[in-house]
Write a protein that holds these residues in place. Structure first.
Motif, PDB file in Angstrom:
ATOM      1  N   UNK A  31       0.577  -1.077   0.164  1.00 44.14           N
ATOM      2  CA  UNK A  31      -0.044  -0.109  -0.027  1.00 44.14           C
ATOM      3  C   UNK A  31       0.933   1.298  -0.028  1.00 44.14           C
ATOM      4  N   UNK A  32       0.498   2.310  -0.736  1.00 45.58           N
ATOM      5  CA  UNK A  32       1.211   3.500  -0.792  1.00 45.58           C
ATOM      6  C   UNK A  32       0.045   4.619  -0.410  1.00 45.58           C
ATOM      7  N   UNK A  33       0.591   5.570   0.271  1.00 49.52           N
ATOM      8  CA  UNK A  33      -0.410   6.645   0.835  1.00 49.52           C
ATOM      9  C   UNK A  33       0.415   7.988   0.509  1.00 49.52           C
ATOM     10  N   UNK A  34       0.265   8.578  -0.863  1.00 52.96           N
ATOM     11  CA  UNK A  34       0.844   9.603  -1.243  1.00 52.96           C
ATOM     12  C   UNK A  34       0.377  10.937  -0.631  1.00 52.96           C
ATOM     13  N   UNK A  35       1.135  11.924  -0.301  1.00 58.94           N
ATOM     14  CA  UNK A  35       0.914  13.205   0.291  1.00 58.94           C
ATOM     15  C   UNK A  35       0.064  14.197  -0.480  1.00 58.94           C
ATOM     16  N   UNK A  36       0.107  13.956  -2.005  1.00 64.28           N
ATOM     17  CA  UNK A  36      -0.683  14.606  -2.671  1.00 64.28           C
ATOM     18  C   UNK A  36      -1.211  14.178  -3.987  1.00 64.28           C
ATOM     19  N   UNK A 112      -4.702  10.376  -0.840  1.00 68.92           N
ATOM     20  CA  UNK A 112      -4.045  11.651  -0.320  1.00 68.92           C
ATOM     21  C   UNK A 112      -4.656  12.029   0.946  1.00 68.92           C
ATOM     22  N   UNK A 113      -5.633  12.590   0.805  1.00 63.04           N
ATOM     23  CA  UNK A 113      -6.490  13.461   1.721  1.00 63.04           C
ATOM     24  C   UNK A 113      -7.343  12.508   2.652  1.00 63.04           C
ATOM     25  N   UNK A 114      -7.140  11.274   2.771  1.00 61.85           N
ATOM     26  CA  UNK A 114      -7.657  10.362   3.594  1.00 61.85           C
ATOM     27  C   UNK A 114      -7.284  10.530   5.106  1.00 61.85           C
ATOM     28  N   UNK A 115      -8.429  10.711   5.947  1.00 68.37           N
ATOM     29  CA  UNK A 115      -7.996  10.744   7.465  1.00 68.37           C
ATOM     30  C   UNK A 115      -6.956   9.740   7.805  1.00 68.37           C
TER      31      UNK A 115
END
Length: 145
Positions: A31-36, A112-115
């Motif tokens: 899984x990858x959670x990008x910042x933008x 990216x904007x997931x809590x």
């Protein structure tokens, strides 16, 4: 008047978790959670952070609706990577990384904007869906506490 310099974004840890190697075939490799939502800014950091054991990525397929910009290709570390749109508006939030003739890896892309709490849950689920958690996989890129 003195100003405090803002930290460079490149020093922020990459939010990436990969499933442990050697567990056989799996549907999601991490899984990858990008910042933008800027693919041209986020993808180079992801590609550079992948294990050296993975072959050189030549094609990346993403859900284009997730990203603000979608060029047809991108240059990363002197290598052109072709970008492809996932078919249909209901394409899953995944990033498919392909090294022709060498391998394919699918990562869950947490928007990216997931809590933070939800993103952490999704990252942990993707990482542990195949095997036990291995925090030593990417010690240089831990998830923020």
């Amino acid at each position: 008047m003195a100003t405090t310099p803002r930290p460079l974004r490149s020093f922020r840890p990459l939010r990436l978790r990969l499933t442990p190697p050697g567990n056989g075939p799996q549907h999601i490799d991490g899984a990858w959670w990008p910042r933008s939502d800027d693919l041209t800014a986020e993808l180079p950091r992801l590609i550079r952070a992948l294990p050296h054991s993975w072959a050189q990525i030549a094609h990346v397929t993403v859900n284009a609706a997730t990203w603000s910009a979608f060029p047809g290709r991108i240059l990363i570390a002197n290598h052109v990577i072709q970008l492809h749109r996932a078919a249909g508006p209901h394409a899953p939030n995944t990033v498919c990384l392909i090294a022709p003739g060498r391998g394919r890896w699918d990562l869950l892309a947490v928007p990216p904007h997931t809590a933070k709490a939800e993103a952490m849950r999704l990252m942990a689920t993707a990482e542990s869906s195949v095997g036990p958690s291995r925090p030593d996989l990417f010690p240089r890129h831990p998830l923020p506490a």
